[in-house]
Scaffold this motif. Sequence first.
Motif, PDB file in Angstrom:
ATOM      1  N   PRO A  25       0.829  -1.207   0.000  1.00 22.78           N
ATOM      2  CA  PRO A  25       0.000   0.000   0.000  1.00 22.78           C
ATOM      3  C   PRO A  25       0.865   1.259   0.000  1.00 22.78           C
ATOM      4  O   PRO A  25       2.063   1.205   0.311  1.00 22.78           O
ATOM      5  CB  PRO A  25      -0.796  -0.115   1.301  1.00 22.78           C
ATOM      6  CG  PRO A  25       0.089  -0.917   2.209  1.00 22.78           C
ATOM      7  CD  PRO A  25       0.846  -1.867   1.319  1.00 22.78           C
ATOM      8  N   THR A  26       0.279   2.392  -0.319  1.00 16.20           N
ATOM      9  CA  THR A  26       1.024   3.650  -0.270  1.00 16.20           C
ATOM     10  C   THR A  26       1.427   3.927   1.175  1.00 16.20           C
ATOM     11  O   THR A  26       0.667   3.660   2.111  1.00 16.20           O
ATOM     12  CB  THR A  26       0.189   4.819  -0.802  1.00 16.20           C
ATOM     13  OG1 THR A  26      -1.068   4.844  -0.111  1.00 16.20           O
ATOM     14  CG2 THR A  26      -0.062   4.678  -2.291  1.00 16.20           C
TER      15      THR A  26
ATOM     16  N   THR B 167      -0.886   7.199   2.626  1.00 19.43           N
ATOM     17  CA  THR B 167      -2.347   7.176   2.600  1.00 19.43           C
ATOM     18  C   THR B 167      -2.927   5.771   2.726  1.00 19.43           C
ATOM     19  O   THR B 167      -4.146   5.611   2.753  1.00 19.43           O
ATOM     20  CB  THR B 167      -2.865   7.829   1.300  1.00 19.43           C
ATOM     21  OG1 THR B 167      -2.310   7.125   0.165  1.00 19.43           O
ATOM     22  CG2 THR B 167      -2.469   9.298   1.223  1.00 19.43           C
ATOM     23  N   ASN B 168      -2.048   4.761   2.764  1.00 20.29           N
ATOM     24  CA  ASN B 168      -2.461   3.360   2.936  1.00 20.29           C
ATOM     25  C   ASN B 168      -3.467   2.907   1.879  1.00 20.29           C
ATOM     26  O   ASN B 168      -4.376   2.140   2.150  1.00 20.29           O
ATOM     27  CB  ASN B 168      -3.026   3.127   4.338  1.00 20.29           C
ATOM     28  CG  ASN B 168      -2.993   1.653   4.728  1.00 20.29           C
ATOM     29  OD1 ASN B 168      -2.049   0.936   4.393  1.00 20.29           O
ATOM     30  ND2 ASN B 168      -4.018   1.185   5.416  1.00 20.29           N
ATOM     31  N   GLN B 169      -3.274   3.390   0.644  1.00 24.14           N
ATOM     32  CA  GLN B 169      -4.136   2.977  -0.457  1.00 24.14           C
ATOM     33  C   GLN B 169      -3.521   1.784  -1.176  1.00 24.14           C
ATOM     34  O   GLN B 169      -2.303   1.683  -1.295  1.00 24.14           O
ATOM     35  CB  GLN B 169      -4.321   4.134  -1.439  1.00 24.14           C
ATOM     36  CG  GLN B 169      -5.125   5.296  -0.871  1.00 24.14           C
ATOM     37  CD  GLN B 169      -5.061   6.509  -1.782  1.00 24.14           C
ATOM     38  OE1 GLN B 169      -4.041   7.196  -1.824  1.00 24.14           O
ATOM     39  NE2 GLN B 169      -6.139   6.770  -2.503  1.00 24.14           N
ATOM     40  N   SER B 170      -4.360   0.911  -1.679  1.00 22.24           N
ATOM     41  CA  SER B 170      -3.877  -0.282  -2.359  1.00 22.24           C
ATOM     42  C   SER B 170      -3.393   0.049  -3.767  1.00 22.24           C
ATOM     43  O   SER B 170      -3.743   1.086  -4.344  1.00 22.24           O
ATOM     44  CB  SER B 170      -5.001  -1.325  -2.456  1.00 22.24           C
ATOM     45  OG  SER B 170      -5.979  -0.914  -3.419  1.00 22.24           O
TER      46      SER B 170
ATOM     47  N   GLU C  20      -6.300   0.602  -6.041  1.00 17.99           N
ATOM     48  CA  GLU C  20      -6.961   1.903  -5.913  1.00 17.99           C
ATOM     49  C   GLU C  20      -6.190   2.990  -6.655  1.00 17.99           C
ATOM     50  O   GLU C  20      -6.778   3.773  -7.410  1.00 17.99           O
ATOM     51  CB  GLU C  20      -7.115   2.286  -4.437  1.00 17.99           C
ATOM     52  CG  GLU C  20      -7.845   3.614  -4.266  1.00 17.99           C
ATOM     53  CD  GLU C  20      -8.074   3.985  -2.802  1.00 17.99           C
ATOM     54  OE1 GLU C  20      -8.453   5.145  -2.559  1.00 17.99           O
ATOM     55  OE2 GLU C  20      -7.873   3.125  -1.918  1.00 17.99           O
ATOM     56  N   ILE C  21      -4.860   3.024  -6.478  1.00 20.28           N
ATOM     57  CA  ILE C  21      -4.102   4.126  -7.091  1.00 20.28           C
ATOM     58  C   ILE C  21      -3.868   3.930  -8.586  1.00 20.28           C
ATOM     59  O   ILE C  21      -3.396   4.849  -9.262  1.00 20.28           O
ATOM     60  CB  ILE C  21      -2.754   4.376  -6.369  1.00 20.28           C
ATOM     61  CG1 ILE C  21      -1.805   3.180  -6.488  1.00 20.28           C
ATOM     62  CG2 ILE C  21      -2.975   4.782  -4.922  1.00 20.28           C
ATOM     63  CD1 ILE C  21      -0.400   3.466  -5.991  1.00 20.28           C
TER      64      ILE C  21
ATOM     65  N   TYR D 166      -8.702   7.277  -9.717  1.00 21.01           N
ATOM     66  CA  TYR D 166      -7.563   7.860  -9.006  1.00 21.01           C
ATOM     67  C   TYR D 166      -6.573   8.505  -9.983  1.00 21.01           C
ATOM     68  O   TYR D 166      -6.046   9.591  -9.705  1.00 21.01           O
ATOM     69  CB  TYR D 166      -6.840   6.814  -8.153  1.00 21.01           C
ATOM     70  CG  TYR D 166      -5.814   7.459  -7.250  1.00 21.01           C
ATOM     71  CD1 TYR D 166      -6.190   8.050  -6.055  1.00 21.01           C
ATOM     72  CD2 TYR D 166      -4.467   7.524  -7.624  1.00 21.01           C
ATOM     73  CE1 TYR D 166      -5.266   8.686  -5.241  1.00 21.01           C
ATOM     74  CE2 TYR D 166      -3.536   8.154  -6.817  1.00 21.01           C
ATOM     75  CZ  TYR D 166      -3.949   8.739  -5.623  1.00 21.01           C
ATOM     76  OH  TYR D 166      -3.035   9.374  -4.834  1.00 21.01           O
TER      77      TYR D 166
END
Length: 383
Positions: free
Chosen positions: A258-259, A262-265, A268-269, A274
């Motif tokens: 994840p980022t 921002t803890n995005q997968s 998602e990014i 996005y």
Amino acid sequence: TMDSLWHASVIVLVLLFIGGSDANPAARRHSQLDVNHKKQPLQTFRPYNIAHRGSNGEIPEETAAAYLRAIDEGTDFIETDILASEDGHLICFHDVTLDNTTDIASRTEFAGRKRTYEVQGVNMTGWFTVDFTLRELKSLRVKQRFSFRDQQYNGKYNILTFDEFILIALHADRVVGIYPEIKNPIFINQHVKWSGGKKFEDKFVETLLKYGYKGKYMSEDWLMKPLFIQSFAPTSLIYISNITNAPKLLLIDETTVPTQDTNQSYYEITSNGYLAFIRKYVIGIGPWKDTIIPPENNHLGPATDLVARAHALNLQVHPYTFRNENSYLHFNFHQDPYAEYEYWLREIGVDALFTDFTGSLHKYLEWTAPHQNKEKKCRGPPA
């Protein structure tokens, strides 16, 4: 030749000693120098050759010699990772720990300085850059990361400051771009404090502005001093968009990572939604190449549509990292790095490559695209 490289190293190191120290106010004078005036310009008609940590397939990464070799071999951009020392100086170094690419383990005076910190959600133990002053870091010597690469330069070079790295580019005999990464900004901001409440990102951009790096992609200012800013942390890229209009790229890690901010997968990014959002702040993305074309049993699997979707949004794609060694080449390329370049540049159609072997990529580009076609590569927002 190594002799010419050695002499060039001496010249650059003298320049750095005179005016390039991060702690030396004389470095500020270089912001007034129009050092790129009347030099051979940056090529913009074919994909960019990005020297990943310098020509580090040959010479230890992020050293003056590795960057000088990359420039000699024809790179368009020299790439570096920016971290910070305990006393707030910005340095060129990839890992938050010093263990893998310096002689720190043999330095008895630093034996008691090992620490354990949380880095991106994982406890890590080692000697951290943030626990050493610039003077202490400068006393260390850099070594080759990989045992299967040339070891003869181990112990010959020290850690560079961000200022010294920039001066190497500015004093090249042609226009050479720089491609610095805001590395581990969450960790750095936790452990290093600057006066006036400034953040790591502020100091990073201040250094670039000090040397005249500014301007949108393909603008006159940008072409004089070409720059891409990269980071795995979207928050940092959004933050600095308020203080510099220089082009930025969002780096994209493995599909399982994840980022860091921002803890995005990964999914998602890399979604259309996005990418449409982040394109307001960045000119492109820098994905790990095996996420674009996931391998199966060391063979290329089916290509994803990430490059096509990014290009549809006018985002450049700069995948990393291309390495000549057989262990890094999928079987489809029959142990031929030129076949890998051919596939990525002709079939997938990416806009730049991060490579450990600048000379090989330069030769391929010279063989296949030696001259400018009528159409100029100009992906990205207009200047």
